[in-house]
Design a protein around this motif. Structure first.
Motif, mmCIF file in Angstrom:
data_model
loop_
_atom_site.group_PDB
_atom_site.id
_atom_site.type_symbol
_atom_site.label_atom_id
_atom_site.label_comp_id
_atom_site.label_asym_id
_atom_site.label_seq_id
_atom_site.Cartn_x
_atom_site.Cartn_y
_atom_site.Cartn_z
ATOM 1 N N GLY A 106 -34.550 -9.746 -2.127
ATOM 2 C CA GLY A 106 -34.412 -8.841 -0.988
ATOM 3 C C GLY A 106 -33.209 -7.922 -1.042
ATOM 4 N N ASN A 107 -32.386 -8.061 -2.074
ATOM 5 C CA ASN A 107 -31.200 -7.219 -2.215
ATOM 6 C C ASN A 107 -31.374 -6.246 -3.382
ATOM 7 N N THR A 108 -30.921 -5.016 -3.194
ATOM 8 C CA THR A 108 -30.981 -4.021 -4.254
ATOM 9 C C THR A 108 -29.681 -4.060 -5.050
ATOM 10 N N LEU A 109 -29.808 -4.420 -6.324
ATOM 11 C CA LEU A 109 -28.656 -4.487 -7.219
ATOM 12 C C LEU A 109 -28.698 -3.295 -8.163
ATOM 13 N N SER A 110 -27.533 -2.800 -8.552
ATOM 14 C CA SER A 110 -27.505 -1.653 -9.466
ATOM 15 C C SER A 110 -26.354 -1.772 -10.455
ATOM 16 N N LEU A 111 -26.549 -1.116 -11.573
ATOM 17 C CA LEU A 111 -25.502 -0.976 -12.588
ATOM 18 C C LEU A 111 -25.520 0.490 -13.011
ATOM 19 N N THR A 112 -24.383 1.165 -12.844
ATOM 20 C CA THR A 112 -24.309 2.592 -13.130
ATOM 21 C C THR A 112 -23.472 2.848 -14.373
ATOM 22 N N LEU A 113 -24.057 3.583 -15.326
ATOM 23 C CA LEU A 113 -23.333 4.034 -16.511
ATOM 24 C C LEU A 113 -23.054 5.515 -16.328
ATOM 25 N N ALA A 114 -21.802 5.918 -16.444
ATOM 26 C CA ALA A 114 -21.449 7.304 -16.132
ATOM 27 C C ALA A 114 -20.383 7.837 -17.075
ATOM 28 N N ASN A 115 -20.315 9.178 -17.148
ATOM 29 C CA ASN A 115 -19.257 9.851 -17.911
ATOM 30 C C ASN A 115 -19.252 9.398 -19.369
ATOM 31 N N PHE A 116 -20.343 9.710 -20.043
ATOM 32 C CA PHE A 116 -20.575 9.216 -21.399
ATOM 33 C C PHE A 116 -19.687 9.909 -22.434
ATOM 34 N N THR A 117 -19.282 9.138 -23.424
ATOM 35 C CA THR A 117 -18.529 9.653 -24.567
ATOM 36 C C THR A 117 -19.187 9.176 -25.844
ATOM 37 N N LEU A 118 -19.388 10.100 -26.769
ATOM 38 C CA LEU A 118 -19.937 9.747 -28.074
ATOM 39 C C LEU A 118 -18.797 9.864 -29.083
ATOM 40 N N ASN A 119 -18.351 8.717 -29.605
ATOM 41 C CA ASN A 119 -17.227 8.686 -30.532
ATOM 42 C C ASN A 119 -17.759 8.642 -31.964
ATOM 43 N N TYR A 120 -17.561 9.733 -32.693
ATOM 44 C CA TYR A 120 -18.095 9.811 -34.051
ATOM 45 C C TYR A 120 -17.243 9.052 -35.061
ATOM 46 N N LEU A 210 -24.686 31.273 -23.270
ATOM 47 C CA LEU A 210 -24.143 30.859 -21.989
ATOM 48 C C LEU A 210 -25.212 30.253 -21.093
ATOM 49 N N ARG A 211 -24.830 29.216 -20.349
ATOM 50 C CA ARG A 211 -25.685 28.694 -19.290
ATOM 51 C C ARG A 211 -25.714 29.695 -18.137
ATOM 52 N N ALA A 212 -26.765 29.619 -17.333
ATOM 53 C CA ALA A 212 -26.818 30.465 -16.139
ATOM 54 C C ALA A 212 -25.646 30.143 -15.207
ATOM 55 N N LYS A 213 -25.261 28.854 -15.192
ATOM 56 C CA LYS A 213 -24.126 28.406 -14.384
ATOM 57 C C LYS A 213 -23.482 27.234 -15.100
ATOM 58 N N PRO A 214 -22.162 27.256 -15.316
ATOM 59 C CA PRO A 214 -21.493 26.130 -15.971
ATOM 60 C C PRO A 214 -21.716 24.838 -15.187
ATOM 61 N N VAL A 215 -21.869 23.726 -15.914
ATOM 62 C CA VAL A 215 -22.033 22.440 -15.230
ATOM 63 C C VAL A 215 -20.666 21.893 -14.855
ATOM 64 N N SER A 216 -20.633 21.063 -13.838
ATOM 65 C CA SER A 216 -19.385 20.489 -13.359
ATOM 66 C C SER A 216 -18.811 19.518 -14.387
ATOM 67 N N THR A 217 -17.494 19.511 -14.506
ATOM 68 C CA THR A 217 -16.814 18.559 -15.385
ATOM 69 C C THR A 217 -16.148 17.433 -14.591
ATOM 70 N N THR A 218 -16.433 17.391 -13.293
ATOM 71 C CA THR A 218 -15.874 16.333 -12.453
ATOM 72 C C THR A 218 -16.505 14.996 -12.826
ATOM 73 N N LEU A 219 -15.690 13.979 -12.990
ATOM 74 C CA LEU A 219 -16.201 12.654 -13.334
ATOM 75 C C LEU A 219 -17.111 12.137 -12.233
ATOM 76 N N TYR A 220 -18.210 11.487 -12.642
ATOM 77 C CA TYR A 220 -19.120 10.890 -11.656
ATOM 78 C C TYR A 220 -18.546 9.560 -11.174
ATOM 79 N N VAL A 221 -18.485 9.409 -9.857
ATOM 80 C CA VAL A 221 -17.997 8.153 -9.251
ATOM 81 C C VAL A 221 -19.099 7.610 -8.352
ATOM 82 N N PRO A 222 -19.635 6.417 -8.648
ATOM 83 C CA PRO A 222 -20.714 5.850 -7.812
ATOM 84 C C PRO A 222 -20.271 5.657 -6.373
ATOM 85 N N ALA A 223 -21.206 5.801 -5.459
ATOM 86 C CA ALA A 223 -20.903 5.557 -4.037
ATOM 87 C C ALA A 223 -20.577 4.081 -3.844
ATOM 88 N N PRO A 224 -19.657 3.755 -2.960
ATOM 89 C CA PRO A 224 -19.308 2.346 -2.726
ATOM 90 C C PRO A 224 -20.500 1.545 -2.221
#
Length: 224
Positions: A106-120, A210-224
């Motif tokens: 009956g509870n909704t559980l989540s795991l959020t992966l955000a702000n990905f980095t690919l380290n070569y 160029l993109r039509a509009k630059p995408v945001s570079t603000t880090l994604y922070v999950p809602a509490p």
């Protein structure tokens, strides 16, 4: 996200900047204004494994579900890092997130992966990991990867430059398996399944336009 062989022209431009400033450290270059995307296409096996455990995936922030796909998610590339030796060492998808959700007792559980980095340098994919109601672990190793198709640059007269790269063999790291197990309260049997499943591919398609509009570079922070 770019490989260490990507865009020599960009590296040369960076070399000029580095020489003019005397910089010795790595340089972070914004590319959020260019048409450059990383697409994770989940494998059939990983889709089935998540479905069996009752887990669904949702794109958040800058990320989006690719049109006419079952489980492919586009994440705009926002920055690259060029090392002091003028090799591209990292690519970032800041502001993009994938949320894995499961209803349990009956509870909704989540795991959020955000702000990905690919380290070569290390051949690892990292992300900020946040369980619902929990503390964020910054830049945890999510996957190891293998280069299936090295980035190839194509030029078409007069000024069209594109790049294409495919990374595969995306296997969850032990710490990420543990994050899924605890964050989503999965049964013990899920541990070996998650640890043995190839989660698909990461495909980088890059165009120097160029993109039509630059995408945001603000880090994604999950809602509490």
């Amino acid at each position: 996200m770019f490989s260490s062989h990507a865009f020599r022209s960009l590296s040369l431009a960076t070399a000029v900047v580095a020489a003019s400033t005397g910089a010795q450290a790595a340089l972070v270059i914004p590319v959020n204004f260019l048409v450059a995307d990383c697409v994770q296409a989940f494998s059939t096996e990983s889709i089935d494994a998540l479905a069996v455990t009752g887990v669904s995936v949702t794109a958040l922030g800058n990320a989006s579900l690719v049109a006419n796909s079952e489980a492919s998610y586009a994440m705009p590339i926002t920055t690259i890092t060029i090392s002091s030796s003028l090799k591209i060492a990292k690519g970032d998808a800041k502001g993009s997130a994938l949320q894995f959700t499961r209803v349990y007792r009956g509870n909704t559980l989540s795991l959020t992966l955000a702000n990905f980095t690919l380290n070569y340098d290390t051949k690892k994919v990292l992300a900020d990991v946040t369980p619902s109601g929990g503390t964020t672990t910054k830049q945890q190793v999510i996957y190891n990867f293998h280069t299936a198709t090295p980035l190839g640059i194509k030029y078409q007269f007069p000024l069209k430059i594109t790049g294409h790269e495919v990374l595969d063999q995306l296997f969850l790291s032990p710490e990420s398996v543990e994050s899924f197990m605890t964050g989503l309260s999965l049964a013990k049997a899920a541990r070996s399944v998650l640890g043995g499943v190839d989660f698909g591919t990461l495909t980088q398609d890059i165009a120097v336009k160029l993109r039509a509009k630059p995408v945001s570079t603000t880090l994604y922070v999950p809602a509490p």
